[in-house]
Design a protein around this motif. Structure first.
Motif, PDB file in Angstrom:
ATOM      1  N   LEU A 141       2.750  13.926  -9.619  1.00 38.86           N
ATOM      2  CA  LEU A 141       3.749  14.987  -9.702  1.00 38.86           C
ATOM      3  C   LEU A 141       4.211  15.174 -11.150  1.00 38.86           C
ATOM      4  N   LEU A 142       4.471  14.074 -11.824  1.00 44.18           N
ATOM      5  CA  LEU A 142       4.928  14.144 -13.201  1.00 44.18           C
ATOM      6  C   LEU A 142       3.819  14.620 -14.147  1.00 44.18           C
ATOM      7  N   LYS A 143       2.577  14.257 -13.861  1.00 45.74           N
ATOM      8  CA  LYS A 143       1.459  14.734 -14.677  1.00 45.74           C
ATOM      9  C   LYS A 143       1.326  16.251 -14.614  1.00 45.74           C
ATOM     10  N   MET A 144       1.620  16.824 -13.471  1.00 47.41           N
ATOM     11  CA  MET A 144       1.452  18.265 -13.269  1.00 47.41           C
ATOM     12  C   MET A 144       2.734  19.054 -13.541  1.00 47.41           C
ATOM     13  N   TYR A 176       2.983  -3.141 -10.415  1.00 44.40           N
ATOM     14  CA  TYR A 176       3.662  -3.393 -11.686  1.00 44.40           C
ATOM     15  C   TYR A 176       3.131  -2.463 -12.774  1.00 44.40           C
ATOM     16  N   LYS A 177       1.813  -2.386 -12.904  1.00 44.21           N
ATOM     17  CA  LYS A 177       1.197  -1.560 -13.948  1.00 44.21           C
ATOM     18  C   LYS A 177       1.547  -0.090 -13.782  1.00 44.21           C
ATOM     19  N   LEU A 178       1.514   0.403 -12.568  1.00 40.96           N
ATOM     20  CA  LEU A 178       1.805   1.813 -12.308  1.00 40.96           C
ATOM     21  C   LEU A 178       3.277   2.130 -12.597  1.00 40.96           C
ATOM     22  N   ALA A 179       4.165   1.243 -12.197  1.00 42.87           N
ATOM     23  CA  ALA A 179       5.586   1.438 -12.471  1.00 42.87           C
ATOM     24  C   ALA A 179       5.842   1.435 -13.975  1.00 42.87           C
ATOM     25  N   TYR A 180       5.208   0.515 -14.683  1.00 38.96           N
ATOM     26  CA  TYR A 180       5.356   0.445 -16.134  1.00 38.96           C
ATOM     27  C   TYR A 180       4.828   1.722 -16.790  1.00 38.96           C
ATOM     28  N   GLU A 181       3.688   2.177 -16.353  1.00 39.24           N
ATOM     29  CA  GLU A 181       3.079   3.393 -16.909  1.00 39.24           C
ATOM     30  C   GLU A 181       3.974   4.614 -16.704  1.00 39.24           C
ATOM     31  N   LEU A 236       4.069   5.633  -5.613  1.00 43.53           N
ATOM     32  CA  LEU A 236       4.028   5.638  -7.073  1.00 43.53           C
ATOM     33  C   LEU A 236       2.915   6.547  -7.593  1.00 43.53           C
ATOM     34  N   ASP A 237       1.769   6.528  -6.928  1.00 46.99           N
ATOM     35  CA  ASP A 237       0.686   7.446  -7.314  1.00 46.99           C
ATOM     36  C   ASP A 237       1.125   8.893  -7.172  1.00 46.99           C
ATOM     37  N   GLY A 238       1.842   9.183  -6.107  1.00 42.35           N
ATOM     38  CA  GLY A 238       2.332  10.543  -5.892  1.00 42.35           C
ATOM     39  C   GLY A 238       3.325  10.963  -6.964  1.00 42.35           C
ATOM     40  N   ILE A 239       4.247  10.071  -7.313  1.00 38.04           N
ATOM     41  CA  ILE A 239       5.217  10.370  -8.368  1.00 38.04           C
ATOM     42  C   ILE A 239       4.494  10.580  -9.699  1.00 38.04           C
ATOM     43  N   GLN A 271       0.830  -1.206   0.000  1.00 33.63           N
ATOM     44  CA  GLN A 271       0.000   0.000   0.000  1.00 33.63           C
ATOM     45  C   GLN A 271       0.866   1.258   0.000  1.00 33.63           C
ATOM     46  N   VAL A 272       1.919   1.261   0.800  1.00 32.97           N
ATOM     47  CA  VAL A 272       2.813   2.416   0.870  1.00 32.97           C
ATOM     48  C   VAL A 272       3.487   2.636  -0.486  1.00 32.97           C
TER      49      VAL A 272
END
Length: 123
Positions: A19-22, A55-60, A13-16, A7-8
């Motif tokens: 951040l990159l989207k913005m 895995y999916k988030l890291a790949y994205e 990864l969601d935060g990164i 979860q952490v």
């Protein structure tokens, strides 16, 4: 405990990703900072995580923000010959022995290539 760790990692990864989207005009600086501190290596290693969402988030993240589109070497691409065949040996003369479609034939009865040595791979 492992579930809490996952979860952490997912929140980070969601935060990164957010951040990159913005990032807009600061994208290059932010991606450079992530690379300099070893973050890209960590994200790449998370592509092997047992949690599919991680895995999916890291790949994205890697595909969207760290893949360079223009780093392909044009010399590695096969060259299209006049006869419609592709030549996979850049710089070789299609008219030279072994350079055209005739040079791409099967090996002789002895199992060796013809007298020209190595032949470019064509199809």
């Amino acid at each position: 405990m492992l579930y809490l760790f996952s979860q952490v990692v997912q929140v980070v990864l969601d935060g990164i990703n957010n951040l990159l989207k913005m990032a807009d005009s600061d994208m290059e600086a932010i991606t450079a900072m992530i690379e300099e501190c070893g973050g890209l290596d960590k994200i790449e290693s998370l592509q092997n995580h047992e949690n599919v969402e991680i895995y999916k988030l890291a790949y994205e993240i890697i595909e969207q923000y760290f893949s360079e589109e223009g780093d392909d070497d044009p010399n590695l691409a096969p060259q299209l010959q006049a006869d419609g065949n592709f030549q996979f040996q850049p710089g070789a003369d299609p008219g030279a022995p072994g350079g055209g479609a005739a040079g791409a034939g099967a090996a002789g009865a002895g199992g060796e290539a013809g007298a020209g040595g190595a032949k470019p791979f064509e199809f």
